[in-house]
Design an enzyme around this catalytic site. Structure first.
Site: not given
Length: 470
Positions: A13, A54, A79, A274, A350
């Site tokens: 798994d 996996e 699975d 920020h 900005e």
């Protein structure tokens, strides 16, 4: 190993907490006749997807069995329908990250020596526990140790003879159960792994269920002071924080809720404003045409706390910052903690506020009342003195969005930017008018998240989250 062993069973798994995110695998080799454990393997593999983890678990399990006795045939039980069907040859392997992993798995044994069987997840608990032990070790900055493992202590669930033996290589018998299990779980796993069968690949996860990349409030982040650095402890004291690091995450919708299951993982932008500067408390206009202030002491503490919260979640794969100092300093604090580089993108800067730079709203209203009224009424109006209009800012932010979505397709990227770019990205994702930005509150060092899907749709997952600062 006793010569009476006629067949090995490999159970494997893998899991990814974020998909992609911190990932690990587990594999166990069993005596098919007795069910006894012959060997275990587990490893924390860093940031990867569920599918990659996996496959890595499968490879480790096959190699462990081969090391015990290369002449004993192997039955693999997993699975993961994806891995079982692909390794059985019934599904094509399309994703380029899966192909080399499948080739490595196929090369361990000669053709015909290994068969594959799908089993329900509840029948794969041993390997699942190993994978989670590996991920827990990685979270502590360690690797999994067999000496510390307790994965073999759980009671194995009994299987019927048909389930136990199965038909070699027949995963189709479990397909209906797989679909039923996914449907009953809303298409999502609950611990350590992500939904399948989509092939998410190694470069793309807020997580194979898409994740916002922001720490979840219930993600098991350690309490304040538990494993925290000295800088984080001081930052909490500076901000008088007494609660656990926790940030509410916006999880990806289950299949059928805003996105089809076969679209693959979205590109997720985690948007970080920020930290504070000396101008932030007065809410003065501070754009790209002013003094370019650095972070204040409070702002630096906020950056450290944000970095710790993002590191705890572990889903951010890249960092892109505005060129202004306050953003680059905030981004660097996160980058130092995550071990990533900071890319600077000028279009994330900005707004240029012209003559209003450094002034409070009240001062602008007193000095330039007509210009301020026009600016509030129209997205095409510019601040006094040749600043940028909202229309102009929106155009460049949208350009940056489109470019970065393409460049970081399927990945989770932290964008460290400012109030206007963050609000612009959110309102564009919502299809809201420009005036809606005046109705959004965005705090310093706040986290937001937007996911972009391959069909052009977007989903706002989070907005103005500041729990990590308290």
């Amino acid at each position: 190993m006793p010569s009476s062993v006629r067949e090995f069973v490999v159970e494997a798994d893998g899991g990814s907490r974020g998909n992609p995110g911190p990932a690990g695998y587990g594999a166990v080799v069993l005596d098919a006749a007795t069910g006894g454990t012959l060997a275990e393997a587990a490893e924390y593999i860093g940031v990867a997807t569920n599918n990659v983890a996996e496959y890595r678990g499968l490879i480790a399990g096959l190699r462990a069995a081969h090391a015990l006795d290369p002449g004993v045939p192997v039955r693999v039980r997993m699975d993961s329908k994806l891995v079982v069907e692909q390794m059985s040859g019934r599904w094509k392997i399309k994703h380029p990250d899966m192909k080399p992993l499948a080739a490595q798995a196929a090369a361990v044994y000669p053709p015909g020596r290994v068969t594959y069987q799908w089993i329900p997840r509840e029948r794969n608990k041993h390997a699942d526990r190993l994978a989670n032990e590996a991920m827990d070790a990685g979270k502590r900055g360690e690797q999994w140790s067999a000496a510390d493992s307790t994965a073999d202590l759980g009671e194995r669930s009994p299987l019927t003879e048909v389930e136990e033996r199965g038909e070699p290589g027949d995963a189709a018998a479990g397909a209906a159960k797989a679909r039923a299990a996914l449907a009953s779980a809303g298409g999502r796993r609950t611990t350590g792994t992500a939904p399948e069968p989509s092939e998410s690949g190694g470069s793309a996860d807020p997580g194979a269920s898409p994740d916002s990349g922001v720490p979840a409030a219930d993600s098991g982040v350690p309490a304040a002071g538990s494993g925290a650095s000295a800088a984080e402890t001081k930052a909490r004291a500076d901000l008088r924080a007494a609660r656990n690091l926790a940030v509410s995450a916006a999880k990806a919708p289950a299949a059928g809720w805003g996105a089809s299951a076969d679209m693959g993982p979205p590109t997720t932008f985690v948007l970080l404003r920020h930290g504070e500067t000396p101008l932030t408390p007065s809410k003065a206009f501070s754009g790209s045409g002013g003094t370019d202030p650095s972070l204040s002491e409070v702002g630096r503490a906020q950056a450290v706390l944000t970095a710790g919260a993002l590191a705890a979640r572990g889903t951010v794969q890249a960092i892109v910052s505005s060129p202004l100092k306050r953003c680059r300093e905030t981004a660097q604090a996160v980058a130092d903690r995550l071990g990533l580089d900071v890319r600077v993108d000028d279009e994330l800067r900005e707004t240029h506020f012209g003559a209003w730079e450094g002034l409070t709203f009240g001062q602008v209203r007193e000095r330039y009342p007509d210009d301020l009224t026009a600016w509030l009424d129209s997205e095409d109006a510019r601040p006094t003195g040749g600043g940028e209009s909202f229309t102009e800012v929106t155009e460049r932010v949208a350009r940056a969005r489109d470019r970065l979505v393409e460049e970081y397709a399927g990945r989770t990227v932290l964008l460290v930017t400012h109030v206007t770019p963050v609000k612009t990205l959110v309102r564009l994702a919502l299809g809201a008018p420009a005036k809606s930005m005046f109705r959004m509150e965005l705090s310093a060092a706040a986290l937001s998240a937007v996911a972009y899907f391959k069909d052009g749709n977007a989903s706002v997952r989070l907005f103005n989250e500041t729990a990590h600062l308290r």
